[in-house]
Structure formats: C-alpha cells, structure tokens
Design an enzyme around this catalytic site. Structure first.
Site, PDB file in Angstrom:
ATOM      1  N   ASP A 295       0.879  -1.166   0.000  1.00  0.00           N
ATOM      2  CA  ASP A 295       0.000   0.000   0.000  1.00  0.00           C
ATOM      3  C   ASP A 295       0.917   1.216   0.000  1.00  0.00           C
ATOM      4  OD1 ASP A 295      -1.554   2.157   0.694  1.00  0.00           O
ATOM      5  OD2 ASP A 295      -2.632   1.148   2.320  1.00  0.00           O
TER       6      ASP A 295
ATOM      7  N   TYR B 271       1.495  -0.422  15.128  1.00  0.00           N
ATOM      8  CA  TYR B 271       0.464  -0.732  14.153  1.00  0.00           C
ATOM      9  C   TYR B 271       0.478   0.226  12.974  1.00  0.00           C
ATOM     10  CZ  TYR B 271      -3.910  -1.718  11.925  1.00  0.00           C
ATOM     11  OH  TYR B 271      -4.850  -2.033  10.990  1.00  0.00           O
TER      12      TYR B 271
ATOM     13  N   LYS C  79      -3.259  -3.414   8.464  1.00  0.00           N
ATOM     14  CA  LYS C  79      -3.250  -4.871   8.370  1.00  0.00           C
ATOM     15  C   LYS C  79      -2.357  -5.307   7.218  1.00  0.00           C
ATOM     16  CE  LYS C  79      -5.611  -6.780  11.602  1.00  0.00           C
ATOM     17  NZ  LYS C  79      -4.986  -7.751  12.490  1.00  0.00           N
TER      18      LYS C  79
HETATM   19  C1  F6R Z   1      -7.585  -0.909   8.045  1.00  0.00           C
HETATM   20  C2  F6R Z   1      -7.453   0.392   7.405  1.00  0.00           C
HETATM   21  C3  F6R Z   1      -8.419   1.461   7.729  1.00  0.00           C
HETATM   22  C4  F6R Z   1      -7.805   2.496   8.661  1.00  0.00           C
HETATM   23  C5  F6R Z   1      -8.818   3.591   9.039  1.00  0.00           C
HETATM   24  C6  F6R Z   1      -8.159   4.704   9.842  1.00  0.00           C
HETATM   25  O1  F6R Z   1      -6.562  -1.787   7.648  1.00  0.00           O
HETATM   26  O2  F6R Z   1      -6.534   0.636   6.658  1.00  0.00           O
HETATM   27  O3  F6R Z   1      -9.604   0.934   8.271  1.00  0.00           O
HETATM   28  O4  F6R Z   1      -7.322   1.886   9.821  1.00  0.00           O
HETATM   29  O5  F6R Z   1      -9.369   4.166   7.891  1.00  0.00           O
HETATM   30  O6  F6R Z   1      -7.109   5.209   9.096  1.00  0.00           O
HETATM   31  P1  F6R Z   1      -6.230   6.460   9.522  1.00  0.00           P
HETATM   32  O7  F6R Z   1      -5.666   6.137  10.880  1.00  0.00           O
HETATM   33  O8  F6R Z   1      -5.191   6.503   8.457  1.00  0.00           O
HETATM   34  O9  F6R Z   1      -7.131   7.645   9.536  1.00  0.00           O
HETATM   35 MG    MG Z   2      -4.029   2.151   3.229  1.00  0.00          MG
HETATM   36 MG    MG Z   3      -4.797  -2.458   2.221  1.00  0.00          MG
END
Ligand code: F6R
Ligand code: MG
Ligand code: MG
Length: 368
Positions: free
Chosen positions: A11, A232, A235
C-alpha cells in the site's frame, strides 16, 4: 529451466482514504515493470489492485528471493510513493517501512508470495489478493482446498491426490515453522491453524507422486506489518498463489472455499471481525466501514514462464449468493458496535489505544 511466479504488493497510497488504488499508480507499475521486462529481469507481468494495495504479479525464471526481481518491485513502490505524494494520495508510502534496500523486500513492509516450479503441459495458477485482513485469513480456505474432502472431491476420487498434502505452518509470533501431513495429522493441524492470528499456512507441498515433492503448490504472504514496524501501521492484506488441476485440486475446488464468507480479522482500523467477501477486481474497493474485507482472484494459464491474460474469477454471478450472505453478516456484525466478537479480543488490541486507557486508569482500580 523452472518457472517462478512472484506476487509482491504494498500500500503506497490510497484513493480516497484506504479505499482503492489510483490509476496513476497502476500506470507507474505498468511502465516500470514493462522496462524490467525489456531488460530481461522478468518475462511477463500484470499490475492490479485489491482495495488500497498495489499488486505486482510477475513471471520469470530467476527463482524465489531473487535480488533483481525484488529490487524491481521495490523501485516500483518507491516511485509509486513519489507519485502518491505528488497527487496527495492518502497515506503515501504507508507500507514502505525501511529506507535502504538490501537485496530482498522481505521485512521491508511489502507482502510477498512466490513459487518456483517445473511447468507442466498445462499450468493453471490462481493469484488471490485480500484487503483489510491478515495472513491467517487464508488458513481456512487453503485447508479446505488441500485437506477437506467435503470441499475437494478429488481427495476422495482422484488417485493422484488421494494420499493428501504436506502443510508448512509458521508460528508468526515465535518465528518457527513445522511441516504437517494430511490426512494423518489433520486434527493436530487444525488445532494450530484455527488460531489464525498466530499459526499461518505458509506453503503446501505435494506428497510423493505425480509432482516434485519439493516444489510448493501453494504459498501465502506472511509478513506481519506491525512486527516489522514495531507499531500498528495497518493490516497485512495478504496475497496467495495456488496451482491447480492434474494432481492438484481442480480450479473449482480451489475457488469453492470462498463460497463461504468466513469471519476474518481486520476491517475498520484492523480491529474488527467481519466476513471475507469474494469480489471482482472492479469491485475490490473498500467502502462500508472500510470494508468488508475483500478477496479477489485472478486466474492465469502459465506458458513458458509468461502469464498471458488474467481471468477475473470472482466476476461471476455464481458468487452473488456468497456476496449477499457476506452483506447480511456484515450488517449483523456491525450492530455490535464496539463489542466483541465484532471488535477484536483484548490481546489483539494491544497495539491500539488500549494500553493508554489502562495506563490512565492505573491506580483507580480497587480491590473488588
Ligand atoms: C484498516 C485500514 C483502515 C484504517 C482507518 C483509519 O486496515 O486501513 O480501516 O485503519 O481508515 O485510518 P487512519 O488512521 O489513516 O485515519
Ligand atoms: Mg491504506
Ligand atoms: Mg490495504
């Protein structure tokens, strides 16, 4: 000369949010892998996406863990990060966890699945790509393909696979692995891989018979991003490669486990259980509650270490019922809000706000 299929993914920026991949990143991948092909590093490639992950599918004769191939993929992700920053995609460079490339992308952030094998007269290979979940999401479907006679009729009917398979299982917490045979050790195997956040199927091998015993017939990416990063960062969103037919489960036996939208962990903020929904690449974008977790499958008929055109295997009304069921389960799970078992159990929340909450409450806990 043996053939290698390498799937390397990362990603490097989402569009919008963590939804999907911008066409400019696909363009970057196509351009750079095209150059890599011209230089003879790879023979063929297909660039695609699943959710916000850029997926590089490559065929070559260089074997697994090849420096040139890994370095080519790393360069695509680096250039992709640059493009993502220019057009301000979300979380540009998210999975680029290390700076200096030292010959292998393992442990650097991207996910990798690779298989090297002797190409048969007909060599069908399926590449599975998942978003918003972890490598253990492959445990149930891969087990079913290679060890469950209720899924794979060939285990009962076809003499060439009747003796079963060998599973290479990794303990991704302790960094150990064990080889286990089915059907002999089926129950022991299930005792491990049912704990999918820790024990993951890394590879599957054939037993003595039609195919070389040392050439894997399936491989799953098992990188743990939060261990690589020490915190973290999303995923893992794993990928898997599965070879099929003549001496292996048939194409339909490999796809069949995905007709059941099993619960996997990931989804919103990597902290929720939800159904794995099989979708076409066109629909491999995460929307509802950043999900639900998705899996796409591309089928290739390998020819002299080239991929040819892919077939989008879940782009099929035969999986409509599964998708509908997944939507129903998603709705049911969502109604639990922040409660388990929708939200992951405590042990899996350790890299979120939970430790801070516990710290804040320190000293306020009394003897009950
Ligand atoms: C799960 C994922 C999303 C983010 C969520 C918060 O793998 O990528 O669910 O965890 O959108 O993202 P941030 O912390 O970047 O605002
Ligand atoms: Mg992402
Ligand atoms: Mg992804």
């Amino acid at each position: 000369m043996k053939t290698t299929v390498s799937v390397i993914k990362a990603d490097v920026g989402g569009w919008p949010g963590h939804g999907t991949v911008h066409p400019k990143l696909i363009e970057t991948g196509n351009k750079m892998l095209g150059e890599g092909k011209n230089k003879g590093i790879i023979n063929d490639f297909h660039v695609t996406h699943c959710g916000d992950d850029l997926e590089l599918i490559m065929a070559h004769n260089k074997g697994v863990d090849n420096k040139e191939v890994h370095s080519l993929a790393w360069d695509v992700f680096k250039e992709g990060t640059k493009v993502a920053k220019e057009i301000k995609l979300y979380g540009a460079g998210q999975d680029m966890l290390k700076e200096a490339f030292s010959g292998n992308v393992r442990g650097m952030g991207p996910g990798i699945a690779e298989v090297e094998f002797t190409e048969r007269t007909g060599e069908p290979v399926i590449v599975f790509m998942m978003d918003k979940t972890e490598p253990g999401a492959f445990n149930l479907p891969v087990y079913r393909m290679f060890a469950d006679p209720f899924n794979t009729a060939g285990l009962v009917i076809d003499p060439s696979i009747h003796s079963g398979f060998v599973f290479e299982v990794w303990d991704i917490m302790e960094h150990k692995k064990v080889m286990m045979k089915t059907p002999e050790e089926m129950y022991d195997l299930l005792a491990l891989i049912g704990a999918k956040e820790r024990y993951v199927i890394k590879r599957v091998y054939p037993k003595k018979g039609k195919l070389p015993e040392n050439e894997p017939v399936a491989c799953v990416s098992t990188e743990k991003l939060f261990q690589t990063a020490g915190k973290y960062v999303g995923k893992d969103d794993p990928v898997g490669i599965v070879r099929c037919q003549s001496g292996l489960p048939a194409l339909g036996e490999v796809l069949e486990p995905f007709a059941f939208p099993h619960l996997v962990s990931g989804w919103m903020r990597g902290s929720h259980n939800g159904p794995l929904m099989p979708v076409s690449v066109k629909n491999a974008k995460c929307t509802r509650f950043d999900g639900p977790p998705r899996v796409a499958a591309l089928g290739f008929q390998i020819c002299n270490a080239t991929l040819g055109e892919p077939v989008d295997l879940f782009d099929d009304p035969a999986f409509d019922y599964t998708r509908e069921k997944a939507e129903y389960i998603a709705e049911y799970m969502r109604r639990h809000g922040p409660f388990e078992p929708h939200r992951l159990p405590l042990a899996d929340m350790e890299y979120t706000t939970l430790p801070d909450v516990m710290k804040k409450l320190e000293g306020r806990f009394e003897k009950a």
